[in-house]
Design a protein around this motif. Structure first.
Motif, PDB file in Angstrom:
ATOM      1  N   LEU A  69       0.816  -1.010  -0.070  1.00 40.24           N
ATOM      2  CA  LEU A  69       0.080  -0.039  -0.053  1.00 40.24           C
ATOM      3  C   LEU A  69       0.758   1.193   0.045  1.00 40.24           C
ATOM      4  O   LEU A  69       1.595   1.477   0.523  1.00 40.24           O
ATOM      5  CB  LEU A  69      -0.914  -0.010   1.154  1.00 40.24           C
ATOM      6  N   GLN A  70       0.660   2.227  -1.027  1.00 38.42           N
ATOM      7  CA  GLN A  70       1.415   3.311  -1.232  1.00 38.42           C
ATOM      8  C   GLN A  70       0.322   4.633  -0.757  1.00 38.42           C
ATOM      9  O   GLN A  70      -0.608   4.779  -1.185  1.00 38.42           O
ATOM     10  CB  GLN A  70       1.980   3.462  -2.350  1.00 38.42           C
ATOM     11  N   LEU A  71       1.072   5.293   0.381  1.00 46.19           N
ATOM     12  CA  LEU A  71       0.345   6.504   0.773  1.00 46.19           C
ATOM     13  C   LEU A  71       1.156   7.700   0.534  1.00 46.19           C
ATOM     14  O   LEU A  71       2.495   7.751   1.110  1.00 46.19           O
ATOM     15  CB  LEU A  71      -0.172   6.333   2.243  1.00 46.19           C
ATOM     16  N   SER A  72       0.622   8.763   0.098  1.00 50.23           N
ATOM     17  CA  SER A  72       1.227   9.919  -0.309  1.00 50.23           C
ATOM     18  C   SER A  72       0.529  11.216   0.380  1.00 50.23           C
ATOM     19  O   SER A  72      -0.648  11.227  -0.190  1.00 50.23           O
ATOM     20  CB  SER A  72       1.680  10.274  -1.681  1.00 50.23           C
ATOM     21  N   ASN A  73       1.076  11.683   1.199  1.00 50.18           N
ATOM     22  CA  ASN A  73       0.051  12.884   2.172  1.00 50.18           C
ATOM     23  C   ASN A  73       1.066  14.255   2.330  1.00 50.18           C
ATOM     24  O   ASN A  73       2.250  14.212   2.125  1.00 50.18           O
ATOM     25  CB  ASN A  73      -0.120  12.291   3.518  1.00 50.18           C
ATOM     26  N   HIS A  83      -6.459  13.065   2.819  1.00 46.01           N
ATOM     27  CA  HIS A  83      -5.212  12.395   2.994  1.00 46.01           C
ATOM     28  C   HIS A  83      -5.566  11.185   2.478  1.00 46.01           C
ATOM     29  O   HIS A  83      -6.478  10.580   2.440  1.00 46.01           O
ATOM     30  CB  HIS A  83      -4.492  12.381   4.393  1.00 46.01           C
ATOM     31  N   GLN A  84      -4.445  10.511   1.960  1.00 44.58           N
ATOM     32  CA  GLN A  84      -4.599   9.058   1.249  1.00 44.58           C
ATOM     33  C   GLN A  84      -4.565   8.124   2.541  1.00 44.58           C
ATOM     34  O   GLN A  84      -3.583   8.041   3.439  1.00 44.58           O
ATOM     35  CB  GLN A  84      -3.388   8.903   0.325  1.00 44.58           C
ATOM     36  N   TYR A  85      -5.366   7.034   2.752  1.00 41.23           N
ATOM     37  CA  TYR A  85      -5.441   6.234   3.814  1.00 41.23           C
ATOM     38  C   TYR A  85      -6.295   5.123   3.194  1.00 41.23           C
ATOM     39  O   TYR A  85      -7.046   4.876   1.979  1.00 41.23           O
ATOM     40  CB  TYR A  85      -5.922   6.724   5.179  1.00 41.23           C
ATOM     41  N   MET A  86      -6.370   3.931   3.878  1.00 38.75           N
ATOM     42  CA  MET A  86      -7.371   2.852   3.789  1.00 38.75           C
ATOM     43  C   MET A  86      -8.266   2.745   4.907  1.00 38.75           C
ATOM     44  O   MET A  86      -7.693   2.550   6.244  1.00 38.75           O
ATOM     45  CB  MET A  86      -6.536   1.552   3.718  1.00 38.75           C
ATOM     46  N   ASP A 116       8.697   7.416   4.085  1.00 42.70           N
ATOM     47  CA  ASP A 116       9.348   8.425   2.863  1.00 42.70           C
ATOM     48  C   ASP A 116       9.941   9.438   3.698  1.00 42.70           C
ATOM     49  O   ASP A 116       9.279  10.333   4.179  1.00 42.70           O
ATOM     50  CB  ASP A 116       8.323   9.011   2.018  1.00 42.70           C
TER      51      ASP A 116
END
Lengths: 122, 164
Positions: A69-73, A83-86, A116
């Motif tokens: 899972l890639q998240l970029s905030n 924001h990106q999340y699941m 990151d």
């Protein structure tokens, strides 16, 4: 060499510890990318990717056998809705509270994480 | 991973790149945050970290944090966890609008257990879920364990050679 060492470590450390009951498992695919609906155990809910969160191939051999899972905030864009999340309860946390005994009850959380470092955790 | 007000593992909250720290925070409802801190050798966007956080003990007040299978901190908290109806999110905190702890990076092999994980099981989980696609930074403790494993392997080979 490392595989042998890890196998040996596994033998050294498997000392009969109690096996915890796995309530939810999100692994994002090992042969093909999943759609993040990896609530594959028990009553766990399917995960929902929010705000552009993606699943990416992290296999260096390019065989496509490991996905994450890639998240970029963006720290300058406050508000979790941005924001990106699941989301793994998605409006109904009954399965989680019932299974885990919230607020009382033993629980464990585990994950592989990679931060990151060229960005600010927000 | 957060359900708001610390009812789950919160990695973004207080996690500091500059201090190479991973934080496990949770809220008890009757007291402030009770963070547990783990430190790795050097935070890097090349290396993955395996994190295990558990809550157990009398009245479920004992929290423990493991990084790459090694116990970082274990301590008592003020009381049981705070309960709410918020969603459980991976990569963000659901209840805040200004301080929302969005995660920048990757996550994989996320697991939730309804039981305690002890030290042996935390190491077992780290070893058994390791993948070459997720390289880990060698920690001092892991260097020791890997060295121990290597010595055992050499001794076994010498023993086998001596018998043949």
């Amino acid at each position: 060499m490392f595989k042998k060492l890890f196998c040996l470590l596994a033998v050294l450390w498997i000392a009969g510890g109690a096996n915890a009951a796995l309530l939810a498992h999100y692994n994002f695919g090992t042969t093909i990318p999943s759609s993040a609906n990896q609530g594959t155990v028990g009553t766990a809910a399917n995960g929902v990717l929010m705000n552009g969160a993606t699943i990416v191939d992290i296999d260096p051999s390019e065989r496509g056998v490991e996905w994450a899972l890639q998240l970029s905030n963006d720290s300058t864009n406050p508000g979790f809705a941005n924001h990106q999340y699941m989301n793994i309860t998605n409006g109904d946390d009954t399965w989680y509270d019932t299974s885990i005994g919230t607020p009382l009850g033993a629980r464990s959380y585990a994950a592989w994480v990679r931060m990151d470092t060229d960005t600010t955790q927000v | 991973m957060s359900k708001g007000w610390g009812t789950a593992l919160v990695l973004g909250t207080g996690t500091r790149i500059e201090n190479d720290q991973i934080i496990f925070s949770y809220h008890t409802g009757i007291a402030s945050w009770s963070p547990l801190v783990g430190t790795i050798g050097a935070m890097s966007d090349e290396y993955w970290i395996h994190v295990v956080a558990t809550i157990d003990g009398a009245d479920y007040k004992t929290g423990s944090l493991y990084i790459n299978g090694i116990l970082q901190e274990s301590k008592q908290t003020w009381g049981p966890l705070y309960q709410n109806d918020l969603d459980l999110l991976i990569g963000a905190e659901p209840n805040y609008t200004e301080f929302d702890y969005g995660w920048n990076g990757m996550l994989d092999d996320i697991r939730i257990y309804d039981e305690h994980i002890d030290a042996a099981s935390a190491m077992e989980l780290f070893v058994n879920t390791y993948s070459e696609a997720r390289p880990t930074i060698p920690e001092p403790g892991m260097v020791f364990l890997l060295g121990l494993g290597g010595l055992a392997l050499i001794r076994r080979r010498k023993f086998a050679a001596g018998r043949s």
